[in-house]
Motif scaffolding. Structure first.
Motif, mmCIF file in Angstrom:
data_model
loop_
_atom_site.group_PDB
_atom_site.id
_atom_site.type_symbol
_atom_site.label_atom_id
_atom_site.label_comp_id
_atom_site.label_asym_id
_atom_site.label_seq_id
_atom_site.Cartn_x
_atom_site.Cartn_y
_atom_site.Cartn_z
ATOM 1 N N PRO A 132 16.946 111.830 77.286
ATOM 2 C CA PRO A 132 18.112 110.926 77.319
ATOM 3 C C PRO A 132 18.268 110.227 78.660
ATOM 4 O O PRO A 132 18.914 109.181 78.745
ATOM 5 N N THR A 133 17.665 110.785 79.720
ATOM 6 C CA THR A 133 17.780 110.158 81.033
ATOM 7 C C THR A 133 16.705 109.107 81.266
ATOM 8 O O THR A 133 16.729 108.410 82.273
ATOM 9 N N SER A 134 15.744 108.984 80.349
ATOM 10 C CA SER A 134 14.625 108.078 80.613
ATOM 11 C C SER A 134 15.051 106.626 80.447
ATOM 12 O O SER A 134 16.034 106.321 79.779
ATOM 13 N N GLN A 135 14.318 105.729 81.093
ATOM 14 C CA GLN A 135 14.637 104.306 81.049
ATOM 15 C C GLN A 135 13.448 103.528 80.519
ATOM 16 O O GLN A 135 12.319 104.003 80.552
ATOM 17 N N TRP A 136 13.719 102.338 80.032
ATOM 18 C CA TRP A 136 12.725 101.528 79.350
ATOM 19 C C TRP A 136 12.267 100.413 80.294
ATOM 20 O O TRP A 136 13.070 99.577 80.706
ATOM 21 N N ASN A 144 11.484 111.406 84.938
ATOM 22 C CA ASN A 144 12.174 110.897 83.759
ATOM 23 C C ASN A 144 13.648 110.650 84.013
ATOM 24 O O ASN A 144 14.409 110.435 83.088
ATOM 25 N N ASP A 145 14.046 110.720 85.283
ATOM 26 C CA ASP A 145 15.449 110.492 85.605
ATOM 27 C C ASP A 145 15.556 109.728 86.927
ATOM 28 O O ASP A 145 15.986 110.253 87.941
ATOM 29 N N MET A 146 15.145 108.463 86.878
ATOM 30 C CA MET A 146 15.104 107.645 88.089
ATOM 31 C C MET A 146 16.495 107.247 88.564
ATOM 32 O O MET A 146 16.714 107.081 89.754
ATOM 33 N N GLY A 147 17.412 107.048 87.626
ATOM 34 C CA GLY A 147 18.756 106.588 87.989
ATOM 35 C C GLY A 147 19.407 107.548 88.967
ATOM 36 O O GLY A 147 19.949 107.140 90.004
ATOM 37 N N ASP A 149 18.260 101.473 71.611
ATOM 38 C CA ASP A 149 17.631 102.769 71.762
ATOM 39 C C ASP A 149 16.722 102.861 72.985
ATOM 40 O O ASP A 149 15.547 103.182 72.886
ATOM 41 N N VAL A 150 17.280 102.532 74.142
ATOM 42 C CA VAL A 150 16.493 102.646 75.372
ATOM 43 C C VAL A 150 17.019 103.787 76.245
ATOM 44 O O VAL A 150 16.713 103.857 77.413
ATOM 45 N N HIS A 151 17.819 104.673 75.669
ATOM 46 C CA HIS A 151 18.349 105.832 76.379
ATOM 47 C C HIS A 151 19.198 105.400 77.573
ATOM 48 O O HIS A 151 20.179 104.713 77.367
ATOM 49 N N ALA A 152 18.788 105.718 78.818
ATOM 50 C CA ALA A 152 19.689 105.441 79.939
ATOM 51 C C ALA A 152 19.703 103.971 80.362
ATOM 52 O O ALA A 152 20.489 103.581 81.212
ATOM 53 N N GLY A 153 18.830 103.129 79.789
ATOM 54 C CA GLY A 153 18.846 101.721 80.155
ATOM 55 C C GLY A 153 17.465 101.193 80.477
ATOM 56 O O GLY A 153 16.460 101.795 80.118
ATOM 57 N N ALA A 154 17.444 100.055 81.181
ATOM 58 C CA ALA A 154 16.180 99.403 81.497
ATOM 59 C C ALA A 154 15.766 99.719 82.922
ATOM 60 O O ALA A 154 16.561 100.168 83.729
ATOM 61 N N SER A 155 14.492 99.476 83.219
ATOM 62 C CA SER A 155 14.012 99.597 84.597
ATOM 63 C C SER A 155 12.827 98.660 84.771
ATOM 64 O O SER A 155 12.536 97.851 83.903
ATOM 65 N N GLY A 156 12.131 98.799 85.866
ATOM 66 C CA GLY A 156 10.970 97.937 86.111
ATOM 67 C C GLY A 156 11.306 96.795 87.059
ATOM 68 O O GLY A 156 12.461 96.407 87.188
ATOM 69 N N CYS A 157 10.271 96.264 87.724
ATOM 70 C CA CYS A 157 10.468 95.142 88.653
ATOM 71 C C CYS A 157 11.207 93.992 87.995
ATOM 72 O O CYS A 157 12.044 93.326 88.593
ATOM 73 N N ALA A 158 10.847 93.736 86.726
ATOM 74 C CA ALA A 158 11.410 92.572 86.049
ATOM 75 C C ALA A 158 12.878 92.778 85.712
ATOM 76 O O ALA A 158 13.590 91.813 85.428
ATOM 77 N N GLY A 170 20.538 102.285 85.632
ATOM 78 C CA GLY A 170 20.794 102.770 84.272
ATOM 79 C C GLY A 170 22.199 103.357 84.185
ATOM 80 O O GLY A 170 22.943 103.402 85.174
ATOM 81 N N SER A 171 22.560 103.838 82.998
ATOM 82 C CA SER A 171 23.948 104.266 82.796
ATOM 83 C C SER A 171 24.303 105.487 83.646
ATOM 84 O O SER A 171 25.406 105.580 84.170
ATOM 85 N N ILE A 172 23.351 106.408 83.817
ATOM 86 C CA ILE A 172 23.654 107.632 84.564
ATOM 87 C C ILE A 172 23.749 107.326 86.059
ATOM 88 O O ILE A 172 24.695 107.720 86.738
ATOM 89 N N GLY A 173 22.766 106.565 86.558
ATOM 90 C CA GLY A 173 22.748 106.217 87.974
ATOM 91 C C GLY A 173 23.941 105.363 88.357
ATOM 92 O O GLY A 173 24.524 105.520 89.441
#
Lengths: 117, 150, 334
Positions: free
Chosen positions: C159-163, C199-202, C271-280, C236-239
């Motif tokens: 659930p903490t992972s980001q897309w 799996n929990d970058m936020g 359904d991206v769990h905690a949200g998006a990530s990545g440079c973009a 993301g939502s948690i961070g």
């Protein structure tokens, strides 16, 4: 009856895996390694065969059953060939599964590409 | 391992309270059901081979082969990861999951070539399973051999 | 002196953002900012032979589009500053091979767009160039195979992972005077609060964002009231939740104007769990939504705090904790 027991025993083994995955930091790869080793150890202690007798495919299809299969082979070969059997038993009894995994794996990789998500 | 300072420990505790837990009950139910279904299919295959005259001991091998094929094929057509998303350990732990762990990297790394891609990456998950499975079985065999000598 | 406090720069002649472009994948194209992207791909392989080639192509095309949108001839673009998530930043390097512009490759993980904007603004305000382009890209499929697992492996995401966002964002910076402009930049320090879960970058990155935001306010003497929008990169939502709480504890209540690109890009039902990530992630929101709304005047003072986790699979496997960074830029209509 075999089908019900296969469902229940197989389901329970997977459920234990799920609890480990959700409550620890273990990845699926860790779970597979842990379970294959666990299956082997339980088999060596004589505890896995009773589970197979109850659950049939429910105990042999999970990866723990693969560990059990390896140990069963080793023990058979030790009985037959002595010390040499220690080295030949595991792969002899798992030969079908491992060969199938490699060959089908290779074949599928030739035929298909990963889908974009 | 890096040393954790007091400040870092405090943050760890604070973050823990913020972190959502996986829906354990739902995941457990799904793992149980899907794992159970896969094993029931395995039982069908096993019963089929037994009905064709194999002993239960002999039928185990061909059953594994069929189940591995099913797992590999479902991975190839892009279905197994969708099952895995809901089933979690329910589709990881059965031998079909072992097949999935071989086919998915083999496909994924095809573009890196057939030697360093497909063939070498094939075992990123399956390799450790074989190493630990075979090593532990061999050790157990050795112990069994030594006990027999006594 | 152009320097304020210990970590902030105030540009004497704030560089202008004279054109931007964003390209995103199909999933992002169904998200909240679908009307703000310049191009939404129908397929994330984009007629290429590999995901990596596709990522290079979207980066290159985003840069070309941004230059076109800026109405400056390509011959007047003096630097191409870019980065991405892949080993040896191959997307940026390979895009630069196609573009033929003088190239500075940078890496700041998901904070790279802010890093590029800061360096670009310094080059322009320093008088070393009149026009340049800063750009980044990321791609779900290239990031997954490098940092995580093969696409078809049947594993369950935490659930903490980001897309990772599939996309590229590019901005053309110029000494020409037009709005919006980059007025301040706060270069962050690497903060590591001992989090080690990839799996929990936020959770890992939030303290870095908080450190940079507070530093920015202290260095500039600004308060949250000086901004219409404060945007972190990909907590993301948690961070985001953690960052908001930590800032409140330190006496900065930003909740009324604060959001996070990683929370915004996708709808929760995607359904991206905690949200998006990545440079973009930070890049397409900044170059798309934020830039276009600033042109319309909906926002006039935006603080972008792009965040990055400076780990690798090697460092993770060796049990290292995750060093994180956040860079802030003030984008203002003057």
């Amino acid at each position: 009856m075999d089908f019900v027991m296969a469902f229940v025993v197989g389901g329970l083994i997977c459920l234990i895996g799920q609890i480990l995955m959700d409550t620890t930091k273990l990845f699926p790869a860790h779970i597979l390694v842990l379970f294959v080793t666990l299956g082997a150890v339980l088999s060596g202690l004589g505890l896995y065969q009773p589970l197979v007798d109850i659950g049939k495919a429910g105990a042999t299809i999970p990866i723990t059953g693969f560990g059990h299969n390896l140990v069963t082979g080793v023990i058979q070969d030790v009985d037959q060939y002595g010390l040499l059997g220690v080295f030949t038993g595991a792969l002899r009894s798992a030969a079908g599964g491992i060969t199938a995994a490699i060959v089908f794996g290779f074949l599928m990789a030739l035929l298909f590409n990963p889908k974009s998500k | 391992m890096p040393i954790i300072t007091k400040e870092q420990q405090e943050y760890k505790n604070f973050a823990k309270s913020k972190r959502p837990k996986p829906p354990l009950l739902k995941n457990m139910i799904m793992a149980f059901i899907v794992g159970g279904i896969i094993c029931t299919i395995g039982q069908f295959v096993l019963s089929f081979f037994i009905s064709r005259g194999l002993t239960p001991g002999q039928a185990g091998g061909p059953t594994s082969i069929v189940m591995i094929f099913i797992g590999a094929f479902l991975t190839g057509i892009g279905v197994y990861d969708k099952i895995g998303k809901y089933a979690g350990a329910g589709s990881v732990v059965p031998i079909t999951g072992f097949a999935n762990s071989i086919v998915s990297p083999a496909m994924e790394f095809k573009r890196e070539g057939f030697v360093f891609g497909v063939a070498s990456k094939m075992f990123i998950v399956a390799g450790p399973v074989l190493v630990y499975g075979i090593t532990s079985a061999t050790l157990i065999g050795l112990i069994y051999y030594l006990l027999k000598l006594l | 002196m152009k320097k304020l406090g210990s970590q902030t720069v105030k540009f004497e002649n704030p560089p202008s953002i004279i054109g931007t472009a964003t390209i995103v994948g199909p999933k992002e194209g169904q998200g909240r900012f679908k009307d703000y992207y310049d191009l939404i791909l129908k397929d994330s392989i984009y007629q290429e032979k590999s995901w990596e080639k596709a990522e290079t192509k979207i980066l290159k095309e985003a840069v070309e589009m941004a230059i076109k949108n800026s109405k400056i001839p390509t011959s007047k673009v003096e630097y191409f500053i870019a980065g991405d998530l892949l080993n040896q930043i191959i997307s940026a390097g390979f895009a630069a091979r196609e573009l033929g512009l003088p190239f500075l490759g940078i890496y700041g993980a998901c904070s790279t767009i802010a890093q590029g904007a800061i360096l670009g603004s310094m080059i322009i305000d320093g008088g070393f160039a009149e026009n340049l382009v800063a750009a980044v890209s990321s791609h779900f499929c290239t990031a997954e195979r490098q940092f995580r697992f093969p696409l078809e492996l049947g594993n369950q995401r935490k659930p903490t992972s980001q897309w990772t966002v599939t996309g590229a964002g590019a901005m053309v910076l110029s000494s020409n005077i037009q709005n919006p402009r980059i007025t301040h930049a706060t270069v962050g320090k690497v903060i590591d609060m001992g989090e080690a879960d990839p799996n929990d970058m936020g959770t890992a990155m939030a303290p870095a964002a908080v450190d940079t935001i507070i530093r920015h306010f202290q260095d500039t003497g600004k308060t949250p009231d000086d901004y219409d929008l404060i945007l972190t990169g990909d907590l993301g939502s948690i961070g985001k939740d953690i960052a908001e709480d930590l800032l409140k504890q330190k006496g900065y209540d930003i909740s009324s104007k604060y959001s996070d690109c990683g929370v915004l890009i996708f709808y929760p039902e995607q359904d991206v769990h905690a949200g998006a990530s990545g440079c973009a992630c930070a890049a397409v929101v900044t170059c798309g939504y934020v830039y276009k709304e600033m042109l319309k005047g909906k926002y006039n003072k935006v603080l972008l705090v792009a965040t990055g986790a400076l780990l690798s699979t090697t460092s993770s496997q060796q049990g290292e904790t995750i060093p994180c960074i956040a860079h802030a830029i003030s984008i203002e209509n003057l």
